[in-house]
Structure formats: structure tokens, C-alpha cells
Write a protein that holds these residues in place. Structure first.
Motif, PDB file in Angstrom:
ATOM      1  N   MET A   1    -125.125  10.123  70.778  1.00  0.00           N
ATOM      2  CA  MET A   1    -123.820  10.443  71.344  1.00  0.00           C
ATOM      3  C   MET A   1    -123.966  11.035  72.748  1.00  0.00           C
ATOM      4  O   MET A   1    -123.214  10.679  73.646  1.00  0.00           O
ATOM      5  CB  MET A   1    -123.107  11.412  70.396  1.00  0.00           C
ATOM      6  N   LYS A   2    -124.941  11.938  72.906  1.00  0.00           N
ATOM      7  CA  LYS A   2    -125.154  12.547  74.226  1.00  0.00           C
ATOM      8  C   LYS A   2    -125.610  11.503  75.239  1.00  0.00           C
ATOM      9  O   LYS A   2    -125.260  11.582  76.408  1.00  0.00           O
ATOM     10  CB  LYS A   2    -126.159  13.682  74.134  1.00  0.00           C
ATOM     11  N   ARG A   3    -126.376  10.531  74.782  1.00  0.00           N
ATOM     12  CA  ARG A   3    -126.856   9.474  75.682  1.00  0.00           C
ATOM     13  C   ARG A   3    -125.683   8.621  76.171  1.00  0.00           C
ATOM     14  O   ARG A   3    -125.604   8.284  77.352  1.00  0.00           O
ATOM     15  CB  ARG A   3    -127.887   8.605  74.972  1.00  0.00           C
ATOM     16  N   VAL A   4    -124.763   8.286  75.267  1.00  0.00           N
ATOM     17  CA  VAL A   4    -123.589   7.487  75.643  1.00  0.00           C
ATOM     18  C   VAL A   4    -122.728   8.266  76.630  1.00  0.00           C
ATOM     19  O   VAL A   4    -122.291   7.730  77.656  1.00  0.00           O
ATOM     20  CB  VAL A   4    -122.774   7.080  74.394  1.00  0.00           C
ATOM     21  N   LEU A   5    -122.482   9.544  76.328  1.00  0.00           N
ATOM     22  CA  LEU A   5    -121.687  10.382  77.221  1.00  0.00           C
ATOM     23  C   LEU A   5    -122.376  10.515  78.578  1.00  0.00           C
ATOM     24  O   LEU A   5    -121.719  10.437  79.626  1.00  0.00           O
ATOM     25  CB  LEU A   5    -121.451  11.759  76.602  1.00  0.00           C
ATOM     26  N   GLY A   6    -123.684  10.692  78.569  1.00  0.00           N
ATOM     27  CA  GLY A   6    -124.430  10.781  79.820  1.00  0.00           C
ATOM     28  C   GLY A   6    -124.324   9.503  80.641  1.00  0.00           C
ATOM     29  O   GLY A   6    -124.185   9.547  81.873  1.00  0.00           O
ATOM     30  N   THR A   7    -124.370   8.363  79.962  1.00  0.00           N
ATOM     31  CA  THR A   7    -124.234   7.079  80.656  1.00  0.00           C
ATOM     32  C   THR A   7    -122.844   6.939  81.253  1.00  0.00           C
ATOM     33  O   THR A   7    -122.695   6.518  82.418  1.00  0.00           O
ATOM     34  CB  THR A   7    -124.522   5.911  79.686  1.00  0.00           C
ATOM     35  N   ILE A   8    -121.821   7.278  80.486  1.00  0.00           N
ATOM     36  CA  ILE A   8    -120.444   7.208  80.984  1.00  0.00           C
ATOM     37  C   ILE A   8    -120.267   8.125  82.192  1.00  0.00           C
ATOM     38  O   ILE A   8    -119.667   7.743  83.196  1.00  0.00           O
ATOM     39  CB  ILE A   8    -119.438   7.557  79.870  1.00  0.00           C
ATOM     40  N   ARG A   9    -120.829   9.327  82.098  1.00  0.00           N
ATOM     41  CA  ARG A   9    -120.726  10.278  83.209  1.00  0.00           C
ATOM     42  C   ARG A   9    -121.469   9.772  84.439  1.00  0.00           C
ATOM     43  O   ARG A   9    -120.996   9.933  85.565  1.00  0.00           O
ATOM     44  CB  ARG A   9    -121.236  11.640  82.780  1.00  0.00           C
ATOM     45  N   SER A  10    -122.615   9.164  84.244  1.00  0.00           N
ATOM     46  CA  SER A  10    -123.373   8.616  85.380  1.00  0.00           C
ATOM     47  C   SER A  10    -122.616   7.476  86.050  1.00  0.00           C
ATOM     48  O   SER A  10    -122.560   7.398  87.286  1.00  0.00           O
ATOM     49  CB  SER A  10    -124.741   8.110  84.914  1.00  0.00           C
ATOM     50  N   ILE A  11    -122.037   6.610  85.249  1.00  0.00           N
ATOM     51  CA  ILE A  11    -121.265   5.488  85.803  1.00  0.00           C
ATOM     52  C   ILE A  11    -120.058   5.999  86.580  1.00  0.00           C
ATOM     53  O   ILE A  11    -119.782   5.543  87.693  1.00  0.00           O
ATOM     54  CB  ILE A  11    -120.835   4.517  84.684  1.00  0.00           C
ATOM     55  N   SER A  12    -119.343   6.962  86.005  1.00  0.00           N
ATOM     56  CA  SER A  12    -118.153   7.474  86.685  1.00  0.00           C
ATOM     57  C   SER A  12    -118.521   8.208  87.977  1.00  0.00           C
ATOM     58  O   SER A  12    -117.834   8.052  88.994  1.00  0.00           O
ATOM     59  CB  SER A  12    -117.347   8.382  85.764  1.00  0.00           C
ATOM     60  N   THR A  13    -119.605   8.956  87.956  1.00  0.00           N
ATOM     61  CA  THR A  13    -120.048   9.637  89.171  1.00  0.00           C
ATOM     62  C   THR A  13    -120.445   8.614  90.231  1.00  0.00           C
ATOM     63  O   THR A  13    -120.083   8.748  91.402  1.00  0.00           O
ATOM     64  CB  THR A  13    -121.222  10.578  88.865  1.00  0.00           C
ATOM     65  N   GLY A  14    -121.175   7.593  89.818  1.00  0.00           N
ATOM     66  CA  GLY A  14    -121.561   6.537  90.750  1.00  0.00           C
ATOM     67  C   GLY A  14    -120.365   5.816  91.342  1.00  0.00           C
ATOM     68  O   GLY A  14    -120.327   5.531  92.551  1.00  0.00           O
TER      69      GLY A  14
END
Length: 165
Positions: A1-14
Motif C-alpha cells: 500500500m505504501k509503495r502504491v501511495l509513494g508511486t502516486i505521490r511521485s507521479i503527481s509531484t512530477g
């Protein structure tokens, strides 16, 4: 779950960095084209405005993640842990209902945009309007993540062990 959230956060920041960077470059090119060269670059203004829409929608979730969204939490900060958790859940539920309305309206707007084009570049407007449901979905994910991440300390107060219900 943390990995998915981290990926979503990275994409949105990018995405936010790309939109902001593009806006800066597009406006500089437009200004230089207007004042230094004898050409007008109207396309740059239109695309910068589109990038700004995306930045605002994505940026709302980023602001929430970093605690930059306006909130009145003086009263909830005085509550015990049990009541603070309940208030946190109620606030999150209200936020999710509001965001759900925005997402639904954004989907309707995006559908309407399939039949419209932008004035200068003749791009399909659904590309711009899709920022609303995408950005508000990201914000809804951040609302849920915030409740989960701050479950033991919902409003930033520090509880004694005797306050834990």
C-alpha cells in the motif's frame, strides 16, 4: 500500500514540476517572441493556461499532503484521542463527499470537452478538463492517506498515554 501511495505521490509531484516548468518556459518564449522578435506566439499563452489548470488541480493534493491547506483545528486539538479520531473521520468523510461531487462534475465536463476544441491550437478540451477529476481523485487519496497516517495524532497534538482511549 505504501509503495502504491509513494508511486502516486511521485507521479503527481512530477506532473506538477513539468506543468510549472512548462508554464515558465512558455511564458518566457511568448514574451521574448512578442518584444524581441516581430512574431506573436499565441499558442504559448494558451498552452501555459492549460498547464496552469493541471497544476492547480494536481497542486491541491500536493498542498494537502504538505499541510498547506487551510484548516481550523484549534477546537479538535483540545479533544481527547477518541474524539479527535471521530472528528478526523467526520472531516474526512465531508471532504470525500465534496471531492466526489467535484470528480463527478469533472467527468461530465470532460465528456462535454470531447466535442469542443481550444481556440488557437484546436486541441480537444477534454485534455484540459480531465485535470479536474484526475486532480480531485489525487486529493481524495491524500485525504484518506492523511487520516491513516495521522491516526495516532489526528490534529498534531501530543497525547499522554493516559489520554489514549
Amino acid at each position: 500500500m505504501k509503495r502504491v501511495l509513494g508511486t502516486i505521490r511521485s507521479i503527481s509531484t512530477g506532473m506538477a514540476i513539468i506543468c510549472y516548468g512548462y508554464m515558465v518556459v512558455a511564458v518566457i518564449v511568448q514574451v521574448l517572441g512578442r518584444y524581441l522578435l516581430p512574431i506573436g506566439i499565441g499558442n504559448a499563452v494558451e498552452t501555459a493556461a492549460f498547464a496552469q489548470v493541471w497544476l492547480a488541480c494536481i497542486g491541491a493534493g500536493l498542498a494537502l499532503r504538505h499541510g498547506a491547506v487551510f484548516a481550523v483545528d484549534a477546537l479538535p486539538a483540545m479533544l481527547g484521542i477518541g474524539m479527535a479520531r471521530l472528528v478526523s473521520l467526520l472531516i474526512a468523510a465531508g471532504s470525500l463527499v465534496f471531492l466526489g461531487v467535484l470528480i463527478y462534475g469533472g467527468i461530465l465536463l470532460t465528456r462535454q470537452g470531447a466535442f469542443q476544441t481550444s481556440p488557437t491550437l484546436l486541441l480537444p478540451m477534454w485534455v484540459v478538463f480531465a485535470a479536474v477529476p484526475v486532480g480531485m481523485s489525487f486529493m481524495a487519496i491524500e485525504v484518506i492517506a492523511r487520516v491513516i497516517e495521522r491516526w495516532n495524532d489526528p490534529f498534531g497534538q501530543h497525547f499522554d498515554q493516559t489520554d489514549v482511549a
